[in-house]
Scaffold this motif. Structure first.
Motif, mmCIF file in Angstrom:
data_model
loop_
_atom_site.group_PDB
_atom_site.id
_atom_site.type_symbol
_atom_site.label_atom_id
_atom_site.label_comp_id
_atom_site.label_asym_id
_atom_site.label_seq_id
_atom_site.Cartn_x
_atom_site.Cartn_y
_atom_site.Cartn_z
ATOM 1 N N ILE A 1 35.067 141.638 18.618
ATOM 2 C CA ILE A 1 34.212 142.315 19.603
ATOM 3 C C ILE A 1 34.923 143.577 20.080
ATOM 4 O O ILE A 1 36.080 143.523 20.496
ATOM 5 N N THR A 2 34.228 144.706 20.031
ATOM 6 C CA THR A 2 34.793 145.954 20.538
ATOM 7 C C THR A 2 33.821 146.605 21.514
ATOM 8 O O THR A 2 32.650 146.231 21.584
ATOM 9 N N GLY A 3 34.313 147.571 22.239
ATOM 10 C CA GLY A 3 33.473 148.343 23.148
ATOM 11 C C GLY A 3 33.839 148.091 24.599
ATOM 12 O O GLY A 3 34.260 147.002 24.965
ATOM 13 N N PRO A 4 33.678 149.130 25.428
ATOM 14 C CA PRO A 4 34.086 149.065 26.827
ATOM 15 C C PRO A 4 33.018 148.408 27.701
ATOM 16 O O PRO A 4 31.863 148.307 27.305
ATOM 17 N N GLY A 5 33.418 147.977 28.893
ATOM 18 C CA GLY A 5 32.453 147.395 29.826
ATOM 19 C C GLY A 5 33.088 147.263 31.192
ATOM 20 O O GLY A 5 34.245 147.646 31.384
ATOM 21 N N ASN A 6 32.356 146.668 32.124
ATOM 22 C CA ASN A 6 32.893 146.511 33.482
ATOM 23 C C ASN A 6 33.918 145.366 33.521
ATOM 24 O O ASN A 6 34.279 144.801 32.488
ATOM 25 N N ASP B 1 39.155 144.365 20.806
ATOM 26 C CA ASP B 1 39.942 145.588 20.885
ATOM 27 C C ASP B 1 40.733 145.539 22.191
ATOM 28 O O ASP B 1 40.671 144.560 22.936
ATOM 29 N N MET B 2 41.496 146.572 22.480
ATOM 30 C CA MET B 2 42.271 146.625 23.718
ATOM 31 C C MET B 2 41.327 146.657 24.935
ATOM 32 O O MET B 2 40.222 147.167 24.838
ATOM 33 N N ILE B 3 41.816 146.150 26.043
ATOM 34 C CA ILE B 3 41.073 146.254 27.288
ATOM 35 C C ILE B 3 41.274 147.684 27.812
ATOM 36 O O ILE B 3 42.395 148.083 28.125
ATOM 37 N N ALA B 4 40.180 148.451 27.883
ATOM 38 C CA ALA B 4 40.297 149.868 28.212
ATOM 39 C C ALA B 4 40.462 150.077 29.717
ATOM 40 O O ALA B 4 39.800 149.438 30.529
ATOM 41 N N GLY B 5 41.375 150.955 30.094
ATOM 42 C CA GLY B 5 41.507 151.380 31.484
ATOM 43 C C GLY B 5 40.764 152.701 31.679
ATOM 44 O O GLY B 5 40.110 153.194 30.763
ATOM 45 N N PRO B 6 40.848 153.287 32.896
ATOM 46 C CA PRO B 6 40.180 154.566 33.155
ATOM 47 C C PRO B 6 40.709 155.664 32.236
ATOM 48 O O PRO B 6 41.852 155.610 31.778
ATOM 49 N N SER B 7 39.866 156.658 32.002
ATOM 50 C CA SER B 7 40.186 157.766 31.103
ATOM 51 C C SER B 7 41.349 158.615 31.619
ATOM 52 O O SER B 7 41.586 158.699 32.821
#
Lengths: 424, 424
Positions: free
Chosen positions: A201-206, A223-229
């Motif tokens: 599973i990939t893609g950003p979310g809340n 994928d990695m847990i995305a932080g703020p840009s």
């Protein structure tokens, strides 16, 4: 935007949002329910959280066509050109299986296989993100993934944004489901009557999406847990302040927790960028978000020497890095840690967000020290291949058996020694 | 070992040991203490858990020399040959940076950089595992990682096994510390006065080590959480039952939770392997462990057709797979999911554990669906490189700005449009 001397700089690391204990419990409960009750649970949560009462979860052919017709032809062409560029870049990332054969008849190798099924989470909210669709789906398609399943939360009327549907349609993705949040991640991880289970599973979310991804990790890959840009700009006195300021603000407008940093050895540049940021900021539609971000996480780091400036960039390990100097290619070898590196004055960061070809899913919060942009390899896996010949085993069986016995594993030794029967 | 018809087979998936709530709390406490108190906490936990009172954590030059002298020269040569084979295989895995240049002056590329520092956990216990040292350290060295830090728990006298020290010495690893458990993982993740912080931690360990790796994941990278060892053998009537049985038992002796499975379409083979397993089992020094493993997680799956047998293997996605048929290469393209694939009768699984060259750190518990053997890419990361030319930006600026505005990001659009000043 404050100016800080490098010698006064503390760590730039931000804490990752791990969620509260209550949020974690909620997510665990949602996952358990979806596992047990499938579509029924998915629909109930969608009604509760998204206020949408759905009969069917799957986007219909008619909805795709309507999305296609709702956007003007010129924009459709822009999207198609972007998809073409992104595909071309990712095709160069393809790894190939390889084999190596020895004179004794042994063959060793590495086989590359795509995963069977990938799931893409496309966030909802006010804006539609067709670029998210492209950046997550295209690497999977180039890798050869046969089944691609997309999920995205519906609005209260049960609709999903036209831009997202159009992007999916352009790529030929037909499995799109109207579900978001932790329930979407659970459905992708374990499958329901309608939604197929996937392997990654990939893609950003809340925060609920991020927590759910952490929970299911191991049963499926994520994928990695995305932080703020984040953006960092490494610039010398040849850079134009107006351009640097505009690029810093392009990240600041994403999120009040986004980070924009200029690192330079030029005090005049530092001062003029500071002024430019202030004046451009006021004219932005998302000025409130950008201002907060600049105040909390924006800064100009002034270094004594150029080497110190380069070192500072490697300490930050930024998601996006712009290098704006007379000869930026000369700096490339010195940059050790950055998700994407933009060289020269025309390589404004948004060029990479939508259009140039490289992926915009990038490691944040210093994880560029050990992580990569989303890429084709993320949707494949390797298998080692070992074909030992009789000759090779005859030559090495006693060594292998001795090694096994040193590690206390007698059955290992006997397994190879059994083959001696064959040449007795 | 029971024989089961494929049609009666349920899921082969085993549950992953997630630890108890109490174990998780203990691990969190250990990590917090090591973060705060560094070496002091590390030494206290080592005294409490390993009963070793240490003055110095670091292995000395004298200890390396003593280990070297304690093992006979012939065995040292076997280890060196194994290290040479493993290095040769992993050198073929190296990826290279690439660039692509367009006529409009644009350059796009992907830069490969090693991580700065890798940490390797080598488990303690009764047996020494020099092969673990090789399989974790060599890929990092081949990737170009400059700093490699090894940790391994000491015995009550404060010593670590000679085999482990010898293996480290052969590879030139000098940073070896006498610490195990969650305290070792915390020290590697955050550093202490003595033990350097690293960017990625690999290597197997007990449940406390696994929980600690999960806890620090995100601050540093980790490899997969390893489950018990597994072997699946795909064989037809041409296979020799004695060899198959010996190979099945070589995994069964690892751990009472290890899994050994034969998948075949030959009923005579199924029956003779069943008999052979029984008779070889009784003669093993680790018979108790192997028997438990065979009873709980061992089985022979009898399929109606060969295609069904191949499908069964792909459902299992085994860590180790042996293919023992007349022409095993013919089956290779059908195998989608397996950590390592051993082809033909001479490729007994232990050949790959120590000597042939491919890595023995492999995906377990069905994760071969989406994971790979430990490899050189695990110790590198990619950065995208984007150098847009003025011509390219002139051609595309309006498209990029329009795309940005569709996603509601005005500052993105303005950032690229600012460059228009340059050709006004």
């Amino acid at each position: 935007m404050k100016i800080i001397n490098k010698s006064d700089l503390k760590s730039l690391k931000r804490s990752v949002d791990q969620g509260t204990e209550e949020q974690r419990k909620t997510v665990q409960e949602i996952i358990a329910q979806v596992k047990q009750q499938g579509d029924k649970a998915v629909k109930e949560y969608t009604e509760r959280f998204d206020k949408a009462k759905l009969d069917a979860l799957k986007v219909t052919k008619g909805e795709f066509e309507q999305a296609y017709d709702s956007l003007d032809g010129e924009f459709v062409e822009i999207l198609k050109e972007a998809a073409k560029n992104i595909t071309a870049f990712h095709e160069k990332q393809r790894s190939t299986s390889w084999f190596d054969s020895s004179e004794d008849g042994t063959i060793l190798g590495q086989k590359i296989t795509p995963i069977d099924a990938a799931g893409v989470y496309v966030p909802g909210g006010t804006a539609a993100y067709p670029s998210s669709v492209f950046m997550n789906v295209i690497p999977a398609q180039v890798a050869g993934v046969k089944k691609i399943v997309m999920v995205t939360p519906p609005d209260e009327d049960g609709n999903v944004p036209d831009g997202v549907l159009l992007a999916a349609h352009i790529l030929g993705v037909e499995d799109v489901y109207k579900v978001g949040g932790a329930q979407a991640i659970a459905a992708l991880a374990y499958g329901t009557e309608t939604i197929p289970a996937v392997d990654k599973i990939t893609g950003p979310g809340n925060v609920f999406v991020a927590l759910a991804k952490r929970e299911v990790f191991g049963d499926v890959d994520i994928d990695m847990i995305a932080g703020p840009s984040e953006i960092a700009v490494l610039a010398d006195e040849t850079a134009r302040a107006s351009e640097i300021a505009a690029d810093l603000l392009s990240q600041a407008e994403h999120d009040a927790r986004s980070s924009s940093v200029l690192v330079t050895n030029s005090e005049p540049l530092a001062q003029s960028v500071q002024k430019e940021v202030q004046s451009q900021l006021d004219r932005l539609p998302r000025a409130d978000i950008a201002r907060q971000s600049v105040e909390d996480y924006g800064m100009i780091v002034l270094c004594e020497t150029w080497d110190e400036a380069v070192d500072t960039i490697n300490e930050i390990a930024p998601e996006h890095l712009e290098v704006v100097t007379e000869d930026p290619f000369q700096e490339l070898g010195k940059i050790k840690h950055a998700g994407a590196i933009f060289l020269g004055p025309y390589s404004s960061e948004p060029v990479g967000d939508y259009f140039a070809g490289p992926n915009h899913v990038l490691p944040t919060n210093g994880t560029a020290r050990f992580s990569s942009p989303l890429n084709v390899d993320d949707f494949t896996k390797k298998s080692s291949v070992i074909s030992y010949s009789r000759q090779a085993l005859e030559n090495n069986v006693d060594k292998i058996a001795r090694f096994a016995r040193l590690e206390g594993l007698e059955a290992h030794a006997r397994a190879v020694e059994t083959r001696k029967e064959r040449w007795k």
